[in-house]
Design a protein around this motif. Structure first.
Motif: not given
Length: 487
Positions: A249-272
């Protein structure tokens, strides 16, 4: 007083002798010189060097291994019918910084075309000079004013300038194809990341369910511990399984956060930036698209077109290098006004017309070496083009076979899961009847839970193969060429 000057710099002998022998006066020599230069330009332009037309350095296959009957749209990600995905891709195509970088690389290439095209037109310069002299009493001083206008034009006898303009045009088109290829790659990366995120949420929901199941089993066997049927080591092993699923569960939650950051940057948005979306399960696989014939793919894929356009550019640069071995003809003219003050500036003036024909005689092999170099570059581009085409064919074939085999793998995995569920149920009954050790029950439970997680990963991999197929088949969907539409 009007002064007239004619200066033919390309070895005066031929033109001067022609004028003198024909009895032509100085008054008519200007008309004759202009006619002569125009005739030379027209007659010699027809001798522009030609280069060979390049073709694919290998045979093209007649068809791909598999094909569907659904024509994929240019905006291929819309086949998943996911509105949230559509919005993210549109945002990324407008705001992704890497894509904008490639766009302005194209704008730079367009400016180079404009710069090179300027050599097809004459260079015109204007000059103004004014001076005021105040010498010693023994010398004469005064004011001096000059106004001049000059023009220079190189006649493109052998098509050298046109060849260089064509080369830059091809290079600009190659850069635009790179922009289209980057847009396709970006849309694929957005789609892939989006469904990785959906799969991660699905994994998280499954892991939370498994944690709840494992904790219930742990509570049950603790309650049975007093009866003497349950050993303490069985409790420890079950606790270990609970902690292992919590780690998942911890690893999956971490992966979700990383993927959300990646999606934000791909759209030209800050990862925060928080991305607002609705977690959902993975979509069903759309019908297999029509792959068409391989040569259609060659004409459709922007990376292949980019390689071809670079080949064309190197071909025109080779033509320009050959033209450098031939004579060059240039024409220049100037008019100049000069007076001691502005009031008398337009009283005295002079103008001149000059032609210059320069033929290379000895350059130490430099021009031939340049032809050899550009020919070698052209051959490089030819085989790079061939390799790009082969890779395009390979990507389609790889995606087709991987998708087909992944479907078979999922069927096998589902069968394994069914057997694991049955084995776990049987072993659990045997354990509580004293016929089996708890380690066998624990192993079967762990396998069953792992297979459930693997099934989600396999379904995600199936989607990834389909995304790879769409990207391999995708053409350069329409992208605006106007700067304001890209900002």
């Amino acid at each position: 007083m009007k002064r007239f000057k004619v200066n033919m710099n390309y070895q005066k002998n031929f033109f001067s002798c022609f004028v003198e022998n024909m009895g032509i006066t100085r008054k008519h020599s200007v008309t004759i010189s202009v006619f002569f230069l125009a005739y030379a330009a027209i007659s010699m332009t027809a001798c522009s060097p030609k280069t060979m037309t390049a073709t694919l350095p290998m045979d093209s296959p007649e068809a791909f291994s598999y094909s569907g009957d659904q024509t994929p749209p240019q905006e291929w990600w819309t086949t998943f019918e996911d509105q949230e995905l559509n919005v993210m891709v549109d945002q990324a195509l407008d705001s992704n910084f890497n894509l904008l970088t490639v766009w302005f690389r194209f704008r730079e290439a367009q400016a180079v075309v404009d710069r090179q095209s300027s050599f097809l037109l004459p260079d015109i310069e204007a000059s103004v000079r004014s001076s005021l002299n105040r010498p010693q009493p023994d010398f004469v001083g005064g004011e001096n004013v000059q106004l001049g206008l000059s023009a220079f034009y190189e006649v493109d006898l052998w098509g050298r300038i046109h060849a260089l303009v064509d080369a830059e045009n091809y290079r600009a088109e190659a850069t635009f194809s790179d922009y289209q290829a980057a847009a396709i790659s970006l849309s694929g990366e957005i789609t892939s990341t989006w469904y990785q995120l959906q799969a991660a949420w699905q994994q998280l929901a499954l892991v939370e369910e498994q944690i709840e199941t494992n904790e219930k089993i742990l509570s049950f066997i603790k309650a049975q511990f007093g009866s003497g049927q349950i050993r303490s080591v069985d409790i420890l092993r079950q606790q270990q399984l609970v902690e292992a699923t919590r780690e998942q569960k911890i690893l999956t939650e971490s992966r979700i956060e990383v993927l959300e950051h990646q999606l934000a940057v791909l759209q030209g948005l800050p990862p925060q930036n928080e991305i607002v979306y609705s977690p959902d399960s993975l979509p069903a696989l759309p019908p297999l698209p029509e792959t068409g014939i391989p040569m259609e793919l060659v004409r459709r894929r922007p990376d292949v077109q980019s390689a071809f356009q670079l080949l064309q550019a190197s071909d025109r640069e080779m033509a320009a290098a050959i033209s450098n071995k031939y004579p060059r003809l240039s024409v220049s003219t100037s008019i100049q006004l000069r007076a001691n003050n502005f009031d008398n500036l337009f009283e005295d003036w002079a103008y001149s017309l000059a032609g210059n024909l320069v033929a290379p005689l000895f350059y130490g092999g430099r021009l031939n070496a340049e032809v050899d170099r550009t020919e070698a570059v052209k051959n490089q581009r030819l085989y790079e083009y061939g390799q790009t085409v082969l890779v395009a064919f390979q990507e389609v074939e790889d995606a087709l076979i991987q998708e087909r085999k992944q479907l078979e793998s999922i069927e096998v995995l589902e069968e394994q899961l069914l057997l694991a569920e049955q084995a776990y149920g049987q072993l659990r009954i045997e354990y509580f009847n004293g016929m089996s050790d708890y380690l066998a029950v624990l192993t079967a439970l762990n396998q069953e839970q792992q297979l459930r997680r693997d099934l989600i990963s396999s379904n995600l991999m199936l989607l990834q193969y389909r995304i790879a197929l769409y990207r391999a088949l995708a053409g350069g969907f329409e992208m605006a060429r106007e700067t304001e539409n890209r900002l």
